[in-house]
Scaffold this motif. Structure first.
Motif, PDB file in Angstrom:
ATOM      1  N   LYS A   1       0.626  -1.146  -0.500  1.00  0.00           N
ATOM      2  CA  LYS A   1      -0.067   0.125  -0.052  1.00  0.00           C
ATOM      3  C   LYS A   1       0.832   0.836   0.476  1.00  0.00           C
ATOM      4  CE  LYS A   1      -1.026   2.352   3.205  1.00  0.00           C
ATOM      5  NZ  LYS A   1      -0.744   2.432   4.557  1.00  0.00           N
ATOM      6  N   TRP A   2       1.912   1.085   0.983  1.00  0.00           N
ATOM      7  CA  TRP A   2       3.155   2.831   0.940  1.00  0.00           C
ATOM      8  C   TRP A   2       4.124   2.270  -0.198  1.00  0.00           C
ATOM      9  CZ3 TRP A   2       2.861   6.519   4.132  1.00  0.00           C
ATOM     10  CH2 TRP A   2       1.880   6.053   5.520  1.00  0.00           C
ATOM     11  N   ASP A   3       4.047   1.386  -0.954  1.00  0.00           N
ATOM     12  CA  ASP A   3       4.748   1.830  -2.271  1.00  0.00           C
ATOM     13  C   ASP A   3       3.629   2.173  -3.444  1.00  0.00           C
ATOM     14  OD1 ASP A   3       6.005  -0.418  -4.650  1.00  0.00           O
ATOM     15  OD2 ASP A   3       7.635   1.403  -3.647  1.00  0.00           O
ATOM     16  N   ALA A   4       3.009   1.720  -3.760  1.00  0.00           N
ATOM     17  CA  ALA A   4       1.963   2.080  -4.670  1.00  0.00           C
ATOM     18  C   ALA A   4       1.713   3.246  -4.097  1.00  0.00           C
ATOM     19  CB  ALA A   4       0.780   0.623  -4.531  1.00  0.00           C
ATOM     20  N   SER A   5       1.220   3.610  -3.233  1.00  0.00           N
ATOM     21  CA  SER A   5       0.160   4.860  -2.887  1.00  0.00           C
ATOM     22  C   SER A   5       0.965   6.464  -3.242  1.00  0.00           C
ATOM     23  CB  SER A   5      -0.608   5.750  -1.636  1.00  0.00           C
ATOM     24  OG  SER A   5      -0.938   4.804  -0.112  1.00  0.00           O
ATOM     25  N   VAL A   6       2.685   5.866  -2.521  1.00  0.00           N
ATOM     26  CA  VAL A   6       3.452   6.969  -2.487  1.00  0.00           C
ATOM     27  C   VAL A   6       3.681   7.019  -4.667  1.00  0.00           C
ATOM     28  CG1 VAL A   6       6.297   6.959  -2.536  1.00  0.00           C
ATOM     29  CG2 VAL A   6       4.702   6.895  -0.689  1.00  0.00           C
ATOM     30  N   ALA A   7       3.893   5.789  -5.063  1.00  0.00           N
ATOM     31  CA  ALA A   7       3.950   6.431  -6.627  1.00  0.00           C
ATOM     32  C   ALA A   7       3.191   6.879  -7.203  1.00  0.00           C
ATOM     33  CB  ALA A   7       4.006   4.843  -6.902  1.00  0.00           C
TER      34      ALA A   7
ATOM     35  N   ASN B   1     -11.115  -2.440 -15.235  1.00  0.00           N
ATOM     36  CA  ASN B   1     -11.696  -2.988 -17.380  1.00  0.00           C
ATOM     37  C   ASN B   1     -11.199  -3.687 -18.132  1.00  0.00           C
ATOM     38  OD1 ASN B   1     -13.664  -0.698 -16.962  1.00  0.00           O
ATOM     39  ND2 ASN B   1     -12.301   0.596 -16.193  1.00  0.00           N
ATOM     40  N   GLY B   2     -10.146  -4.625 -17.652  1.00  0.00           N
ATOM     41  CA  GLY B   2      -9.095  -5.671 -17.166  1.00  0.00           C
ATOM     42  C   GLY B   2      -8.417  -5.416 -17.874  1.00  0.00           C
ATOM     43  N   VAL B   3      -7.390  -4.337 -16.786  1.00  0.00           N
ATOM     44  CA  VAL B   3      -6.695  -3.317 -16.798  1.00  0.00           C
ATOM     45  C   VAL B   3      -5.748  -3.639 -14.865  1.00  0.00           C
ATOM     46  CG1 VAL B   3      -4.743  -1.719 -17.384  1.00  0.00           C
ATOM     47  CG2 VAL B   3      -6.183  -2.306 -18.334  1.00  0.00           C
ATOM     48  N   TRP B   4      -4.853  -4.032 -15.121  1.00  0.00           N
ATOM     49  CA  TRP B   4      -4.425  -4.717 -13.420  1.00  0.00           C
ATOM     50  C   TRP B   4      -3.513  -3.085 -13.438  1.00  0.00           C
ATOM     51  CZ3 TRP B   4      -5.514  -6.911  -9.758  1.00  0.00           C
ATOM     52  CH2 TRP B   4      -5.356  -8.378  -9.784  1.00  0.00           C
ATOM     53  N   ASP B   5      -3.924  -2.279 -12.114  1.00  0.00           N
ATOM     54  CA  ASP B   5      -2.952  -1.028 -11.481  1.00  0.00           C
ATOM     55  C   ASP B   5      -3.030  -1.421 -10.474  1.00  0.00           C
ATOM     56  OD1 ASP B   5      -2.632   3.128 -13.567  1.00  0.00           O
ATOM     57  OD2 ASP B   5      -1.545   1.250 -11.411  1.00  0.00           O
ATOM     58  N   TYR B   6      -2.342   0.235  -9.851  1.00  0.00           N
ATOM     59  CA  TYR B   6      -3.514   0.455  -8.131  1.00  0.00           C
ATOM     60  C   TYR B   6      -3.739   1.589  -8.420  1.00  0.00           C
ATOM     61  CZ  TYR B   6       1.750  -1.901  -7.633  1.00  0.00           C
ATOM     62  OH  TYR B   6       2.687  -3.421  -7.731  1.00  0.00           O
ATOM     63  N   PHE B   7      -4.423   1.199  -8.046  1.00  0.00           N
ATOM     64  CA  PHE B   7      -5.846   2.428  -7.756  1.00  0.00           C
ATOM     65  C   PHE B   7      -6.280   2.632  -6.411  1.00  0.00           C
ATOM     66  CE2 PHE B   7      -7.226   1.808 -11.944  1.00  0.00           C
ATOM     67  CZ  PHE B   7      -7.064   0.549 -12.067  1.00  0.00           C
ATOM     68  N   GLY B   8      -6.510   4.097  -5.852  1.00  0.00           N
ATOM     69  CA  GLY B   8      -7.206   4.177  -3.987  1.00  0.00           C
ATOM     70  C   GLY B   8      -8.155   4.231  -4.462  1.00  0.00           C
ATOM     71  N   TYR B   9      -7.917   3.100  -3.377  1.00  0.00           N
ATOM     72  CA  TYR B   9      -9.785   2.655  -2.889  1.00  0.00           C
ATOM     73  C   TYR B   9     -10.335   3.164  -1.128  1.00  0.00           C
ATOM     74  CZ  TYR B   9      -9.019  -0.567  -6.634  1.00  0.00           C
ATOM     75  OH  TYR B   9      -9.164  -1.471  -7.846  1.00  0.00           O
TER      76      TYR B   9
END
Lengths: 253, 698
Positions: B470-476, B634-642
């Motif tokens: 979570k931290w890594d993705a959020s900071v990114a 939508n068929g794509v993996w990514d980091y999203f804010g949840y």
């Protein structure tokens, strides 16, 4: 008269026991040995029982200098005691701080840097432990770079080495040894020269690897061949911190 | 027995009897939590008793890895028993602390300690190898001392005429030598006064924070357990252990010469940095060293030149967020450790009281007069008063106070007494206590596995296995930096390790559509099993394990799955795979659920606070305002804010049914079934459930 230099060459050290620099100085005589060991019957010819004893009150000793030394950075140490665990593991195949030949002593309530000390064997140029050993078990081993090593076969567990060590905690100490049916045997740092569980096929000693050096996560222990200054701690407690350490936000001076 | 000492110490404080239980009787559980749950099940006949009852058994267990060179695996002690913190039922629960205690207990010749009963006067337990004594506190005036003073007094007592720094023989001529101080775990004034916020403290800041175990010990008149050992841990394959340690450090740990990630992270590759979360991300500008637990390859604490905040970490440093200065906040960390109170509940409890004050609500309804002077809020005097209030149940200055008494009874019970519980848990605007009366930790509306693991279990899970992600993705995402790996790669690496569910990448799809799915139920299940065994039984530290995604590897694949069993095998000499551990974790999880069932759990009570269903999340305390996690959108993996979502109560009910079915529990009640228990060799547990009328229907 006392001289030594920091070269790598074989050093002959001339020293009188009564001018030794250390926290405790003892004039170790035949009589003192008889008091401590309890194993020699009074009246027995000590010379025949202990042919290798060096009588310091009678003359000079000649013990070659070790070809290796451990230096520590007490301010860098993270207090994990991994060095101690590695030491007992390679020497005795078990984990035990009580069997480690290097000791980290700490108090989590104290302020840095007084919260922790690292007490390693200094492979003293004038080793009081060698001089004190009544059986010649503790010797500068010429086959292993003159590292001060306990020959457990010869050791009688008298504790003379422990008593003679000028440092606290004494770097040599006795403990029951399972390999000798629980008999008391001395232990001290041998720079991993005689570590039966050494992980490296090339082994330890001055030309090999030391477990504590290898395992220390922050590289706070360093092996050197040069003889450190013998007086005080400056020769043995050094600064091993660099810009990478600074980058982590720790002091480098 | 390689890795084991061979005996568990059993102490009955009522009778003063000290006895031993052979570890071999429970060896199949390996150690730590599994062993503790099994022991508890056998020793406590009536599981419905209150945590304060003398028949409550508190266990402190180590594991075969304790006291060894296993990196991030040699130092943890698992504490278990019926707690007094959770609401409405004090669940059979767990806590855990690091430092030196687990190792020292092993060196003394013990695989754990089980304590039952209540002493007739305040006592402490003095363990010196196999010499165990229950000693009165009075001669040393221990009762009434804070945890630090208590430990130092015990150290001096054990040393006798000797001084630390040299060799001592604490067990006399029978035992060996050591240069080490005893490892002591103690309660402070909070535990003595049975504050439900009370915890156990070892050294400066190693805390068993959750569960209210400090109060449980206080009810037993137990001040401290001290252990000093001069023995050994037998290792099956010493060379293999050392080789594994060296290789693990070389291939997966931080490299001072090549610091790829010079930040603290809750996993294996972290640099040795103190985990400080002081306000503003400040780090004390004083000389300091890293301070590690025994055997750890990378410290997560620090010790400082001015002596403040030694070894304080994490929530201990978040507490008193509104301190006027950093120094005051550091002093606040020391206060909660010395008085022995749980940092998280102190943090969010103070926040609740402050918000009540700010909203002009403190002097309304049934709230007794609050003795705190909010004009001094942020000062050292204020926090000292609050800590003392929570510890003594008074006004914090030595005078009786109903408000203080309510605070010491736990914030959730205080809110209930003040007539505010239902309303404040509905709005969630002040009382951030979303599950089992426990304060929030992570934003569970984003990190849904955190909330699920907690509400389906017994306590805030406090398991950071995926929090680094979570931290890594959020900071990114928020600061434009590159994450360790793209989302799809992260999910692939991690789910490939999640045996026996490997291959199902949807386990880590945190999108709204997947929140209540069977994929998510599998993810939550795996997390329960992994933590119950590998982290809470084998005792790999939460701050350093698992090692999922590692920046020191070219392929970014960490060592989890291979490393954990490798060290265990080197120590014990037994063949035991990673999957074996996951399966044993499942067994342990089922045993725990059986105990909760006997305590009175039913699926109808398994619900978050209302605000989790009617209010979007938005970050917590020092966390980021939005939390990013992997999702398939939508068929794509990514980091999203949840963060900005809430739970749907009806869908959560469906999720529970899916989860219970996956566990093999009766979905109508959440109770275990005979078939499931027997398949896990827990037939005796099924028998007890049946006798209590609580066996799930099949």
């Amino acid at each position: 008269m006392h001289f030594c230099s920091r070269s790598n060459s074989f050093q002959v050290n001339f020293k009188r026991m009564d001018s030794m620099d250390g926290k405790k100085g003892k004039d170790f005589s035949r009589r003192n040995f008889l008091k401590i060991s309890g194993k020699v019957v009074i009246g027995t010819s000590v010379a025949t029982v202990l042919p290798n004893l060096i009588w310091l009150d009678e003359g000079l000793a000649a013990i070659p200098a070790s070809e290796g030394y451990l230096l520590v950075d007490v301010k860098k140490c993270q207090g994990c005691m991994s060095c101690m665990l590695a030491c007992s593991l390679v020497h005795e195949g078990v984990e035990s701080p009580s069997l480690a030949r290097i000791q980290v002593i700490q108090n989590s309530f104290q302020s840095f840097p007084d919260d922790l000390t690292v007490e390693q064997c200094r492979q003293c140029v004038t080793p009081a432990c060698v001089e004190a050993c009544p059986t010649g078990a503790l010797q500068a081993d010429p086959k292993r770079g003159n590292v001060r090593i306990v020959n457990k076969q010869k050791c009688i567990g008298c504790g003379a080495c422990m008593e003679a060590c000028p440092f606290t905690p004494s770097r040599a100490y006795t403990a029951p040894d399972n390999a000798f049916e629980g008999q008391l045997k001395s232990r001290k740092c041998d720079l991993c020269a005689t570590a039966p569980y050494h992980w490296d096929p090339a082994g330890g000693g001055p030309n090999g690897k030391q477990a504590c050096v290898e395992v220390c996560p922050v590289s706070a222990i360093k092996f050197v061949k040069e003889i450190p200054a013998q007086e005080g701690v400056k020769g043995y407690q050094v600064n091993l911190r660099d810009q990478n350490w600074r980058r982590l936000g720790y002091p480098v001076d | 027995m390689n890795g084991y000492a061979g005996n568990i110490l059993h102490i009955d404080l009522t009778t003063g009897k000290i006895s031993t239980i052979p570890t071999s009787r429970y060896e199949s559980w390996v150690g730590g939590h599994g062993l503790g749950s099994a022991l508890f099940f056998d020793l406590v006949k009536d599981k419905t008793i209150d945590g304060f009852h003398p028949a409550n058994v508190v266990t402190l267990m180590n594991s075969p890895l304790s006291g060894t060179l296993t990196p991030g695996g040699g130092s943890r002690t698992e504490v278990q028993g019926i707690g007094v913190q959770t609401y409405p039922i004090g669940w059979f629960t767990r806590s855990n602390f690091g430092g030196r205690f687990a190792a020292m207990l092993k060196y003394a010749g013990w695989d754990g300690v089980a304590i039952v009963g209540k002493a007739s006067e305040p006592v402490w337990v003095d363990i010196r190898n196999d010499d165990v004594k229950i000693r009165p506190c009075a001669p040393l005036s221990l009762w009434g001392k804070d945890t630090w003073a208590c430990q130092e007094i015990i150290w001096d007592y054990v040393a006798g005429k000797n001084k630390y720094g040299g060799w001592i023989k604490p067990a006399g001529d029978k035992g060996g030598r050591t240069t080490q101080r005893p490892a002591v775990v103690a309660i402070g004034p909070a535990g003595e006064n049975r504050s439900r916020l009370a915890c156990l403290i070892h050294d400066a800041a190693d805390a068993a924070g959750q569960g209210g175990f400090g109060a449980v010990w206080g009810a037993k008149n137990l001040k401290a357990v001290s252990v000093i050992g001069t023995g050994v841990v037998q290792i099956a394959n010493p060379k293999a252990l050392l080789e594994a340690r060296i290789q693990q450090k070389k291939n997966y740990a931080f490299d001072l010469e090549n610091l790829k990630a010079p930040n603290f992270s809750t996993d294996f590759q972290s640099a040795p940095l103190p985990e400080l979360i002081y306000k503003g991300g400040q780090r004390p500008n004083v000389e300091q060293r890293p301070a590690a637990c025994i055997g750890c390859h990378s410290a997560c604490r620090g010790r400082f030149k001015d002596g403040k905040g030694n070894e304080a970490t994490c929530f201990g440093t978040v507490f008193y967020w509104d301190a006027q200065t950093l120094d005051i906040q550091r002093t606040a960390a020391d206060l909660i450790n010395r008085y022995g109170v749980n940092a998280v509940e102190m943090c969010f409890g103070l926040l609740y009281i402050y918000l009540l004050h700010n909203n002009g609500l403190l002097e309304s309804r049934n709230i007794p007069k609050c003795p705190l002077d909010f004009s001094k809020y942020g000062s050292e005097a204020f926090v000292e008063q609050f800590v003392k209030m929570a510890s003594y149940g008074d006004d914090g200055k030595g005078h009786a106070s109903e408000f203080g008494k309510d605070v010491a009874d736990g914030i959730i019970r205080a809110a209930k007494k003040w007539g505010r519980l239902e309303e404040d848990l509905k709005t969630g605007s002040m009382l951030w206590f979303p599950y089992w009366g426990m304060p929030v930790h992570k934003e569970s509306r984003a990190q849904i596995y955190w909330g699920y693991g907690t509400i389906l279990g017994d306590r805030d899970i406090n398991e950071h296995c995926f929090d680094w992600l979570k931290w890594d993705a959020s900071v990114a995402k928020m600061y434009g930096r590159r994450p360790r790996v793209p989302a799809e790669r992260a999910v692939k690496i991690i789910t490939d390790k999640m045996v026996p569910f490997q291959g199902d990448m949807l386990m880590m799809d945190f999108s709204d559509k997947n929140m209540y799915s069977e994929h998510m139920a599998k993810f939550v299940s795996w997390h329960r099993y992994y933590t119950r065994f590998w982290k809470q039984s084998a005792l790999y530290c939460d701050n350093r394990w698992p090692d999922f995604v590692n920046v020191y590897r070219e392929d970014r694949v960490g060592s989890t799955g291979e490393a954990e069993p490798k060290f265990l095998a080197a120590v014990t000499g037994k063949a035991f795979t990673f999957l074996d551990g996951i399966e044993l974790g499942k067994k342990i999880w089922n045993l725990d659920n059986a105990i909760w069932t006997l305590q009175g759990r039913h699926r109808d009570m398994v619900h978050f606070a209302e605000y989790y269903y009617n209010r979007n999340g938005g970050g917590t305390g020092g966390d980021l305002p939005n939390e990013y996690l992997p999702g398939l959108e939508n068929g794509v993996w990514d980091y999203f804010g949840y963060s900005r979502r809430k739970f749907d109560k009806a869908k959560f009910e469906e999720f529970k049914t899916i989860f219970y079915k996956l566990q093999g529990w009766d979905p109508a009640s959440g109770w275990p079934t005979r078939k499931t228990l027997e398949s896990l060799q827990l037939a005796n547990v099924a028998k007890e459930l049946e006798a209590s009328g609580k066996l799930g229907k099949e």
